[in-house]
Every structure is written in structure tokens, then in C-alpha cells.
Scaffold this active site. Structure first.
Site, PDB file in Angstrom:
ATOM      1  N   CYS A 192      31.648  44.878  -1.634  1.00  0.00           N
ATOM      2  CA  CYS A 192      32.008  44.494  -0.156  1.00  0.00           C
ATOM      3  C   CYS A 192      30.742  43.891   0.677  1.00  0.00           C
ATOM      4  CB  CYS A 192      32.409  45.369   0.563  1.00  0.00           C
ATOM      5  SG  CYS A 192      31.051  46.950   0.476  1.00  0.00           S
TER       6      CYS A 192
ATOM      7  N   ASN B 236      36.401  48.625  -6.578  1.00  0.00           N
ATOM      8  CA  ASN B 236      35.318  47.898  -7.092  1.00  0.00           C
ATOM      9  C   ASN B 236      34.048  48.490  -7.357  1.00  0.00           C
ATOM     10  OD1 ASN B 236      35.015  48.703  -4.375  1.00  0.00           O
ATOM     11  ND2 ASN B 236      33.646  46.863  -3.849  1.00  0.00           N
TER      12      ASN B 236
ATOM     13  N   GLU C  37      29.206  55.651   7.687  1.00  0.00           N
ATOM     14  CA  GLU C  37      28.793  56.592   6.640  1.00  0.00           C
ATOM     15  C   GLU C  37      27.388  56.614   6.515  1.00  0.00           C
ATOM     16  OE1 GLU C  37      31.291  54.907   3.545  1.00  0.00           O
ATOM     17  OE2 GLU C  37      32.685  56.185   4.055  1.00  0.00           O
TER      18      GLU C  37
ATOM     19  N   THR D 295      44.988  47.434   4.767  1.00  0.00           N
ATOM     20  CA  THR D 295      45.240  48.769   4.593  1.00  0.00           C
ATOM     21  C   THR D 295      44.508  49.599   5.573  1.00  0.00           C
ATOM     22  OG1 THR D 295      45.305  48.284   2.056  1.00  0.00           O
ATOM     23  CG2 THR D 295      45.362  50.639   3.018  1.00  0.00           C
TER      24      THR D 295
ATOM     25  N   GLU E 108      35.714  51.636   6.306  1.00  0.00           N
ATOM     26  CA  GLU E 108      34.956  50.753   5.941  1.00  0.00           C
ATOM     27  C   GLU E 108      35.687  49.705   5.211  1.00  0.00           C
ATOM     28  OE1 GLU E 108      31.770  51.002   6.306  1.00  0.00           O
ATOM     29  OE2 GLU E 108      31.728  53.255   7.102  1.00  0.00           O
TER      30      GLU E 108
ATOM     31  N   GLY F 173      38.294  50.114   1.889  1.00  0.00           N
ATOM     32  CA  GLY F 173      39.259  49.344   1.175  1.00  0.00           C
ATOM     33  C   GLY F 173      39.484  47.968   2.080  1.00  0.00           C
TER      34      GLY F 173
END
Ligand code: NDP
Length: 481
Positions: free
Chosen positions: A282, A150, A461, A230, A248, A226
């Protein structure tokens, strides 16, 4: 047709197995390049290069690491126009958006972590005459960074920059859907003087490469952005091998709009927080809760503004909404619009594909869609759609909207619109989210912790949090007695 290559040990290399996968231009719905369909053999080469390069890189002075990362930031700026065009072509986003957001932010990530490592310090615990402890923070070794489609270069660099700054060697995989800017980053790193093997970039399908990367015995940590699905798969593979994990993941972010808000600012920002990057951020707010007394006015004004957003070719300067990233994603978004109607939702605008003319006739365009009439706990309001689709819902009380907002399995971000300070701070404390914006959206300070709670992720992060993730603390105790 353009053919991309892996970047291993400072050189571009064809995949060992000789296989390639198609890269699509979403604006045209057509293949325009091919990228390596890498496999375990390429992973082995990248890991060997990273392992060989890491000790010397770890021994490089902080000043030298600063200089090289800063050079990468400058290299990105120098090629900003080319990178923005590449990002738009790969992803379907408007070129102006890549120029204003994605590419400047990618160079800012390298610049920020180049500087951050010069300010990073470890702790000492003084026990007076009893002695003292100090903590060393060394690099982990070889780490893996995996990023989504994205915000391709923006999120790729957000992981790679702190990993490199901390003295690690990196094996990185961009999404196979959007490999082009990561491919170009190899050249920029060569020119910036990054030693061979310190950063290795592999292209390929996640399901094929993923496990080889995440289970590799040499890998000490995995930083992944992602989907939640996943992320769970990576945790399943890597956790029993005791690798450090930063995940994340997805979101279903709520906007809480109170009648006393700064209406014009809220309206402007809510259009952006709903449909920027075709709703594929996101942090986009996809569940919009509006205080009942403001609901009708908001609905009328919001829908009018959304209808005015131009859906068009990413190259056009007046395009506000470009193409969504892939045919599979296009079909997924349309299936959710269908589901929303089956669940009793009323489409207030959008709700259908948009057909452009000429060379863009086969592109994957969806009109920005606003839906009302759904309960907070239906599937449309619980599952991540990740496209240009939002729902609007009225609420009466703070308690009620808090319960709605917290009712999903996700907890990435939330936005509160109110002028009442006490209410804003109380809600900010009670919302289950890693990031809360009050009277703004997407305002970022790279020093702050970034990440989600619940199924939106594990770890943080940003700033020193990222440098702490990419280093291993070792405590040293000295006894004076
Ligand atoms: P995916 O989870 O499908 O893919 C992300 C990356 O993981 C890709 O590079 C993918 O490769 C790779 N991958 C796939 N399977 C595996 C595996 N088994 N092992 C290792 N790697 C694998 O996400 P999307 O690319 O579809 O991105 C959209 C998602 O990302 C949304 O859910 C969104 O919310 C989330 N996101 C979260 C952010 C956050 O900060 N929390 C920020 C941005 C996005 P391949 O492409 O080949 O499948």
C-alpha cells in the site's frame, strides 16, 4: 491436498457447514490447498469463545501478557523458514522477501506490542485543591481484525498483537486469498500459552463472512486493512451500530523527485518503492514526478534498471519480481495497462505478461511496467492499480508538483527526494498524506502513527495509537471541596 481449518477456542475446527474454498499458488496458477468457506455458524462459535475468554484475559497481569506475546514472537522466529515458504507459496512473492521482510516483521510486531503494553499509561489531570481526574483505559472486549493478502502475516499480526496486548479477545479473518500463515499462527499461539478463545481465526470469503463479523452485537471495534471499497462497506454496516473503526485503505502514492537529490540513492530506492512485492504494498509509490531538468536522465537510468529486474519463480534466489497474487488481480493489472495506452500513455518497458517455463508456465507474472506521457488527472493516475505498474511525469515547479501529488482521492504516503531542507519540510507539511518520507522509503519505526487521510483511511495504527484504539478511556473525577 492440504486442508486448512478454523482456529476457535484454542482448537482447529472444520467449518460447521462443511464447505471449502480453493487456495491458489500464484506462481503456478494452480490450486494447492483448501480453506474453510466459513459462514455465520462459525462466526457464532468464534464469538462465543471470545466472549467467554475475554474477562479472564483482561484480568491477566501485564507481565503475563508480555510473556505470552513474547513467546508468540519467538515461536514465529523458530518457524521462520516454514512461514516464509508458506507466505511465498500463498502470495507469489519471492521467498527471500518473505524471509527478509514479512516474517521478521510479524515476529517484531508481537515483540513490539508485548513491550509497548508494559510502557502504556493513562493520564491524570490535577486540579490542585479542586480535586483531580484520572483516566482508566480498559480493554474494549471482543474485537474483529480483518487483513488483506499483500503482506499476509505482517498485517495480520500488526492488528492482532496490540488488540491482545490491550486485553481484548480477537476474532480475526485473513484474506481468503492468503490464509496459510494465519492458519499456522494458531499452532504458534497454542505453544506460546495463549489461553483458548483469546484469539480465534476464521477463514472464508469477505462477502460471506464480513457482515456477520462486522455487525455482530458483541463486537466493540473493527480494525480493517484493505481496499477503500470494502472499507466503505464496513463503515456502512458498523457505523450505525456505533462500533469503533480503524480503517487502513488504498493509496496512490506520489514520489516527488527534485534535480538536487542524492541521485544514486534516489534511483535505487525508487526501483524498490515501485516494484517491491510486485508493487503490491500500500506504500509503494506509483506516480513518479520528476523535475523537468532531470527527467530525461532519470527516464533512461530508471528504465534500464527496471528492465534488469528478473521476473521469475518465487523460489529462485535471483528473482526480483514474483507472481501477482491471483488471476483476478492479474487481469485487473493488465486492464489498467491497456487503459493507460488508451489514455495516450507510452510503455517504456514491460506492459505485458511474462511466460515462465515448466511448472511455472501457468503462473500470473507481469513484467515491471513504466509508462510516460499521461496527464496527472487521467484514470491511470487517479485509480489504485496495486501492481508492478508506475507512471513517470515531468514537472517544473514545487507548486505544480504539489498540486499533482494532492490531486487524487487518496492520501496514504508520499516520498520527497531533495537535498534542500526548507523545501522538504515545507512540502512534507503541505502534502495530503498520513506518512511522508524524505530521502528514503519504507523506513519504519513501529512507535510512529501509521495511516492515511482522505479515502486512504480513518484512524491511526502503530505504537500507543493502536493501544489507544483497542482500549476504552473512562474518566474518574474526584472532588476535594
Ligand atoms: P479487500 O478490501 O478486497 O479485502 C480485505 C479484507 O476484507 C479481506 O480479508 C476480505 O476478504 C475482507 N472483506 C471483503 N469484503 C468484506 C466485507 N463486506 N466485510 C468485511 N470484510 C470483507 O482488499 P485486498 O485484500 O484486495 O487488499 C488490497 C487492498 O488493501 C489495496 O487497496 C491496498 O491499498 C490495501 N492496503 C492498505 C494498507 C494500508 O495500510 N492502508 C496496507 C495494505 C493494503 P476476502 O479476501 O475474502 O474478500
Amino acid at each position: 491436498m492440504k486442508r486448512l481449518a478454523n482456529f476457535i477456542n484454542g482448537q482447529y475446527q472444520a467449518p460447521v457447514g462443511g464447505a471449502y474454498l480453493p487456495v491458489f499458488e500464484p506462481a503456478k496458477g494452480a490450486v494447492y490447498a483448501e480453506a474453510p468457506d466459513s459462514d455465520e455458524q462459525d462466526v457464532a462459535l468464534a464469538m462465543a469463545a471470545a466472549k467467554a475468554a475475554q474477562p479472564q484475559w483482561a484480568g491477566t497481569s501485564i507481565d503475563e501478557r508480555y510473556r505470552i506475546l513474547h513467546n508468540i514472537a519467538l515461536g514465529i522466529e523458530k518457524r521462520a523458514e516454514e512461514l516464509a515458504a508458506a507466505e511465498s507459496r500463498d502470495n507469489g512473492k519471492p521467498v527471500w522477501l518473505a524471509q527478509e521482510v514479512d516474517i521478521p516483521r510479524a515476529s517484531a510486531n508481537f515483540r513490539f506490542f508485548a513491550q509497548a503494553i508494559t510502557q502504556f499509561a493513562s493520564q491524570a489531570h490535577d486540579n490542585g485543591p479542586g480535586g483531580f481526574n484520572y483516566t482508566l483505559r480498559g480493554p474494549l472486549g471482543v474485537v474483529v481484525c480483518i487483513s488483506p493478502w499483500n503482506l499476509p502475516l505482517y498485517l495480520f499480526s500488526w492488528k492482532i498483537a496490540p488488540a491482545l496486548a490491550a486485553g481484548n479477545a480477537v476474532v480475526a479473518k485473513p484474506s481468503e486469498v492468503t490464509p496459510l500463515t494465519a492458519y499456522l499462527l494458531g499452532e504458534i499461539c497454542q505453544e506460546a500459552g495463549l489461553p483458548p478463545g483469546v484469539l480465534n481465526i476464521l477463514h472464508g470469503y469477505g462477502h460471506r463472512l464480513g457482515t456477520a463479523l462486522t455487525s455482530h452485537p458483541q463486537v466493540k471495534a473493527i480494525s480493517f486493512t484493505g481496499s477503500t471499497r470494502t472499507g466503505a462497506e464496513i463503515a456502512r454496516v458498523a457505523a450505525p451500530l456505533f462500533k469503533k473503526l480503524s480503517l487502513e485503505l488504498g493509496g496512490k502514492n506520489p514520489n516527488l523527485i527534485f534535480a538536487d537529490c542524492d541521485y544514486d540513492k534516489m534511483l535505487r530506492t525508487t526501483v524498490r518503492s515501485s516494484f517491491a512485492n510486485q508493487g503490491q504494498i500500500c506504500l509503494c509509490g506509483s506516480r513518479i514526478f520528476v523535475e523537468a531538468s532531470l527527467y530525461d536522465q532519470f527516464k533512461a537510468d530508471f528504465v534500464e534498471k527496471v528492465k534488469a529486474l528478473k521476473v521469475g519463480a518465487p523460489t529462485a534466489a535471483d528473482t526480483k519480481v514474483g507472481a501477482v497474487v491471483s488471476q483476478a488481480h492479474y487481469e485487473k493489472i493488465l486492464s489498467y495497462i491497456q487503459l493507460a495506452q488508451e489514455e495516450g500513455g507510452r510503455i517504456l518497458c514491460g506492459g505485458a505478461p511474462v511466460q515462465l517455463d515448466g511448472e511455472y508456465a501457468n503462473g500470473w507474472y507481469i513484467a515491471p511496467t513504466v509508462i510516460e506521457g499521461l496527464a496527472h488527472d487521467c484514470r491511470t493516475n487517479q485509480e489504485e492499480i496495486f501492481g508492478p505498474v508506475v507512471t513517470i511525469m515531468p514537472f517544473e515547479t514545487e507548486e505544480e508538483v504539489l498540486q499533482y501529488a494532492n490531486s487524487t482521492e487518496y492520501g496514504l504516503a508520499a516520498t520527497i527526494w531533495t537535498q534542500k531542507l526548507d523545501r522538504a519540510h515545507k512540502l512534507a507539511r503541505e502534502l495530503e498524506a498520513g506518512i511522508v518520507w524524505i530521502n528514503t522509503w519504507l523506513k519504519r519505526d513501529l512507535r510512529t502513527p501509521f495511516g492515511g487521510v482522505k479515502n486512504s483511511g480513518v484512524g491511526r495504527e502503530g505504537g500507543f495509537e493502536a493501544l489507544r484504539f483497542f482500549t476504552e478511556p473512562k474518566n474518574v473525577c474526584l472532588d476535594f471541596e
